[in-house]
Write an enzyme that holds these catalytic residues in place. Sequence first.
Site, PDB file in Angstrom:
ATOM      1  N   GLU A  45      16.677  -2.444 -24.551  1.00  0.00           N
ATOM      2  CA  GLU A  45      17.573  -2.380 -25.513  1.00  0.00           C
ATOM      3  C   GLU A  45      17.050  -1.252 -26.357  1.00  0.00           C
ATOM      4  O   GLU A  45      15.665  -1.351 -26.805  1.00  0.00           O
ATOM      5  CB  GLU A  45      17.664  -3.635 -26.199  1.00  0.00           C
ATOM      6  CG  GLU A  45      18.630  -3.866 -27.348  1.00  0.00           C
ATOM      7  CD  GLU A  45      18.828  -5.046 -27.908  1.00  0.00           C
ATOM      8  OE1 GLU A  45      19.649  -5.448 -28.663  1.00  0.00           O
ATOM      9  OE2 GLU A  45      17.932  -6.124 -27.654  1.00  0.00           O
ATOM     10  N   LYS A 114      26.970  -3.752 -28.474  1.00  0.00           N
ATOM     11  CA  LYS A 114      26.710  -5.138 -28.501  1.00  0.00           C
ATOM     12  C   LYS A 114      27.666  -6.106 -29.338  1.00  0.00           C
ATOM     13  O   LYS A 114      28.131  -5.796 -30.194  1.00  0.00           O
ATOM     14  CB  LYS A 114      25.113  -5.346 -29.076  1.00  0.00           C
ATOM     15  CG  LYS A 114      24.631  -6.664 -28.922  1.00  0.00           C
ATOM     16  CD  LYS A 114      23.240  -6.573 -29.444  1.00  0.00           C
ATOM     17  CE  LYS A 114      22.451  -7.941 -29.112  1.00  0.00           C
ATOM     18  NZ  LYS A 114      20.890  -7.771 -29.510  1.00  0.00           N
ATOM     19  N   CYS A 175      20.876  -8.632 -24.541  1.00  0.00           N
ATOM     20  CA  CYS A 175      19.889  -9.490 -24.924  1.00  0.00           C
ATOM     21  C   CYS A 175      20.505 -10.644 -25.601  1.00  0.00           C
ATOM     22  O   CYS A 175      20.823 -11.789 -24.992  1.00  0.00           O
ATOM     23  CB  CYS A 175      19.107  -8.716 -26.235  1.00  0.00           C
ATOM     24  SG  CYS A 175      17.594  -9.725 -26.710  1.00  0.00           S
ATOM     25  N   LEU A 359     -17.959 -11.638 -38.023  1.00  0.00           N
ATOM     26  CA  LEU A 359     -18.217 -12.776 -36.943  1.00  0.00           C
ATOM     27  C   LEU A 359     -19.041 -13.750 -37.798  1.00  0.00           C
ATOM     28  O   LEU A 359     -20.271 -13.713 -37.701  1.00  0.00           O
ATOM     29  CB  LEU A 359     -18.835 -12.185 -35.958  1.00  0.00           C
ATOM     30  CG  LEU A 359     -18.975 -12.822 -34.559  1.00  0.00           C
ATOM     31  CD1 LEU A 359     -17.600 -13.371 -33.929  1.00  0.00           C
ATOM     32  CD2 LEU A 359     -19.514 -12.300 -33.239  1.00  0.00           C
ATOM     33  N   SER A 360     -18.436 -14.689 -38.033  1.00  0.00           N
ATOM     34  CA  SER A 360     -18.757 -15.759 -38.739  1.00  0.00           C
ATOM     35  C   SER A 360     -19.715 -16.888 -37.951  1.00  0.00           C
ATOM     36  O   SER A 360     -20.626 -17.546 -38.499  1.00  0.00           O
ATOM     37  CB  SER A 360     -17.904 -16.491 -39.656  1.00  0.00           C
ATOM     38  OG  SER A 360     -17.221 -17.298 -38.753  1.00  0.00           O
TER      39      SER A 360
END
Length: 712
Positions: A45, A114, A175, A359-360
């Site tokens: 689409e 459509k 769709c 990054l804990s």
Amino acid sequence: MGQYVTLATCNLNQWALDFEGNKERIIESIIEAKKQGAKLRVGPELEICGYGCLDHFAENDLYQHSWEAYGDILQDKRTHGILLDVGIPIIHKCIKYNCRIISYDGRILLIRPKLSLANDGNYREMRYFTPWNRPKYYEHFQLPYHIRKITGQFKVVIGDCVIETLDTKLGCETCEELFTPQSPHIAMALDGVEIFTNSSGSHHELRKLDTRLGLIMEATKKCGGVYLYANQRGCDGDRLYYDGCAIIVANGEILAQASQFSLKDVEVISATIDLDDVRSYRNQKSSGMQAVDKEHPYHIIQCDMELSPGEDVYNPNVVPTKPQNVRYHSPEEEIAFGPACWLWDYLRRSKCGGYFLPLSGGIDSCATAVIVYSMCRLVVDSDDEQPLKDLRMLTKDPNFTPEKPQDVAKKLFSTCFMGTENSSRETRSRAKELSEKIGSYHIDLNMDNLVTAVVSLFKVATGKKPIFKIFGGSQTENLALQNIQARLRMVLSYLFAQLIPWTRGLSVPGLLVLGSANVDECLRGYLTKYDCSSADVNPIGGISKTDLKRFIAWAEKKFELPILHEFLTATPTAELEPITKDYVQSDEIDMGMTYDELSRFGKLRKVDKCGPLAMFVKLYHEWSQPPYNLTAEQVAEKVKRFWFFYAINRHKMTTMTPAYHAEQYSPDDNRFDLRPFLINPRFPHASKKIDEMVDTINQRQREIDESNKSVD
């Protein structure tokens, strides 16, 4: 005997407003379809301009550029000799339509608008387009000047029509129309259409694919026929990831299925079908035969070509495609691959130097890191040449050829543990070991001096020094001391993301900062506004804590990362308060509700459209039974607590990091969940009605108890 046709559909990784790139990918898919022997090619689409152009659809330039790109496709001889179904936006009589253009050998046969527009959840098609809500109606469209020069045509038919070739009929369904109660393929089938095409822009959500594929298979199981479904794939420039899975179905059976997650920009699948099988299948449907006379016929556009060339009609060397089983990914695999592909598209199209993640040592940032590692695995494992080209472009290294995922992570992924005196040795150790296993460039630091400096500045300015609650401070002081740690991590994240490539001597741009707040914490507002959840993108912002834990358990074995077991078994904690012999901060205790409860609240609020009262009623019926056995008062208290914290924290959603959309109950304020951010958190009227209902329940229970006593 037999009448064989070979048909093709595709997944295309289109990008909003990338007219040149989109055009080249369309042409590549057409060439590939012809290589596979197909006589019909279906595309996604709005593939010319990209589906996710949003308010750019209001700009007339977009429609002009779409025609220009389409004109290039029409006059490219490589696209001739095959029937083409291409998605494009069009202005007709000053009205904008989401359309398909059917063409053959450089001449336009039909513009098909459509009929039904997607206008809920993530979709706002009614904001940009008008539905062609006149089934079987058609008129004429005057072509733009430069298209007239290419095709030699002045006007073409626009409307709900079907194409008739020398050997069959085909019709279009776009769709959303597949999901409507009266899908067009039913009326088309009753009018003799044997091939249905569906050009789609369908996004990924966890556990959603079976609904889509079920409808596609059902479309031809009941009516008979061949259904070709094409879909967009990739990050079109927004929060959504379009998950491909182009498919060809005949008489309810799958003949070909493309991948759902992949780094390929162009993927074409084809199947050879015997049209006699369609006709035989329909002949067995007596109810369908009876319904034919009740339908008004479609206007037919004639196309002087054959999908099944005459010399091949009875060719014994033409072999029809055999049915196959449908393929689904588990939710854990969807989490591993969907956000990873989305991150790759975002990175290569933004042309930044990589990703940076605070990054804990907790499971959320761990899951985010593992998704980036999954992205690195996909790049290394890809058999397509484009990911390697993109990787070399990103790293500014034309000779870079990774042998393992860690090689990619070392170049593109940086992590940092930003510890304080409230951090435990366990979380610091887990973060470091995970970074070593996945190959990220890792920094381990303490930021106590920075926190102390800010608190000291406040003391100098006000004469007051806040202290934690555990040491005798108030709730206000306690919260402020937690928030300053979280917000300083955000400041440090952007500083390090901008300068890490410079410190490493890399000639690449700065890094994109990753957030790692899950959908449940966003819903509850259990995060600090402008803390390290504020980032450039967030791959887990639409995923629940429950699903993240399942994903980590899966990745522990699938990716051979034993360290993940420690993340999985650790108690979720923000580590923003001091740890003592008698106290360790716990997320679920702080929130006053469990993550499982949050998921249930979220689904009832968004998916089932429940307000406080309706939520109480539903949950009382659920939670008053085993294994919960909660009283009406307990259920009411939980519901009121959720809505209170949801309401007072709703303002945080207005600034949330753009997150990968994966869950229907996402509270994302920017597009998916449009609600006010200043409302009465007590919900006084609903609370009063809940209390009345609790009294009624209790009174009824007392009457039952008294009745039982009298019987005894």
